[in-house]
Write an enzyme that holds these catalytic residues in place. Structure first.
Site, PDB file in Angstrom:
ATOM      1  N   CYS A  79      42.398  48.607  52.576  1.00 22.66           N
ATOM      2  CA  CYS A  79      41.620  47.442  53.013  1.00 22.66           C
ATOM      3  C   CYS A  79      41.425  47.492  54.532  1.00 22.66           C
ATOM      4  O   CYS A  79      40.770  48.393  55.040  1.00 22.66           O
ATOM      5  CB  CYS A  79      42.260  46.149  52.521  1.00 22.66           C
ATOM      6  SG  CYS A  79      41.132  44.726  52.629  1.00 22.66           S
ATOM      7  N   HIS A 181      42.181  46.647  47.209  1.00 26.84           N
ATOM      8  CA  HIS A 181      43.648  46.587  47.177  1.00 26.84           C
ATOM      9  C   HIS A 181      44.145  47.268  45.902  1.00 26.84           C
ATOM     10  O   HIS A 181      44.179  46.626  44.841  1.00 26.84           O
ATOM     11  CB  HIS A 181      44.121  45.132  47.199  1.00 26.84           C
ATOM     12  CG  HIS A 181      43.970  44.483  48.538  1.00 26.84           C
ATOM     13  ND1 HIS A 181      44.874  44.669  49.546  1.00 26.84           N
ATOM     14  CD2 HIS A 181      43.003  43.674  49.026  1.00 26.84           C
ATOM     15  CE1 HIS A 181      44.482  43.977  50.611  1.00 26.84           C
ATOM     16  NE2 HIS A 181      43.338  43.378  50.315  1.00 26.84           N
ATOM     17  N   GLU A 183      47.111  47.881  45.044  1.00 28.71           N
ATOM     18  CA  GLU A 183      48.330  47.218  44.570  1.00 28.71           C
ATOM     19  C   GLU A 183      48.023  45.926  43.805  1.00 28.71           C
ATOM     20  O   GLU A 183      48.908  45.374  43.163  1.00 28.71           O
ATOM     21  CB  GLU A 183      49.274  46.937  45.753  1.00 28.71           C
ATOM     22  CG  GLU A 183      48.910  45.783  46.640  1.00 28.71           C
ATOM     23  CD  GLU A 183      47.773  46.048  47.624  1.00 28.71           C
ATOM     24  OE1 GLU A 183      47.488  45.140  48.420  1.00 28.71           O
ATOM     25  OE2 GLU A 183      47.176  47.149  47.593  1.00 28.71           O
TER      26      GLU A 183
END
Length: 201
Positions: A79, A181, A183
């Site tokens: 990001c 992102h 994650e």
């Protein structure tokens, strides 16, 4: 060991947790010696470009990251962390980045809803081991108001569409960026982080 660089931004713990879930050793650190000893560096990030660069400078990490990149150590920017890898950003002014990759960070057109937030499809541009087991059209989670413009099209492995083409995964040798992102992107994000971790071995 994967060094997740702590420079006062969010998402550190969720990135660390994702790597550990995948079986990779990772550590959150702002210590130059630990970063130098690591096998790979991750720059996560949520926030403003200028503030992030100032924190990196304050912690004396700019040259550390650049030197490790030049030594062909694996670096992943996530990001805001991906945007920091580039030469310049026009977020609330004009700011110099790390310059490890060629391109500039610009704002989305004013007629769009900003920030660009939510799930978007990955569109494959080039085959690469980083994209192993990632299928055309898989969804990942974005939150950003600025995006990459670059003439180095061969660096763009995946893009997405948000009125314009948005580079989503980039790679030039050992330097890698993901605008979304991973994650927070479910199985697809974990597959990408797993592929990154396996490059390090």
């Amino acid at each position: 060991m994967i060094a997740i660089v702590d420079y006062g931004v969010g998402n550190l713990k969720s990135v660390d947790k994702a790597f550990q879930h995948l079986g990779f050793r990772s550590i959150i650190t702002s210590d130059k010696e630990e970063i130098d000893k690591s096998d790979a560096i991750v720059l996560p990030g949520v926030g403003a470009f200028k503030d992030a660069m100032e924190q990196l400078k304050k912690n004396d990490l700019v040259e550390c990251i650049k030197k490790n990149g030049e030594k062909k150590k694996w670096i992943l920017g996530i990001c805001l962390g991906m945007q920091l890898l580039y030469e310049k950003s026009y977020e609330d002014g004009e700011w110099e980045g790390l310059g490890l990759l060629k391109g500039e960070i610009v704002k989305f057109s004013s007629h769009l809803k900003i920030p660009h937030m939510g799930w978007n499809r990955l569109l494959r541009k080039y085959d690469d081991e980083l994209g192993r087991n990632i299928h055309e059209g898989e969804y990942v989670y974005f939150v950003h108001s600025y995006y990459l413009q670059t003439h180095v099209q061969k660096d763009i492995l995946f893009s997405t569409q948000y009125d314009v083409e948005v580079p989503a995964v980039v790679r030039n040798g050992n330097i890698i960026g993901m605008q979304f992102h991973p994650e927070k992107s479910g199985d697809t994000g974990l597959k990408l982080l797993k592929n990154f971790g396996e490059l390090i071995k």
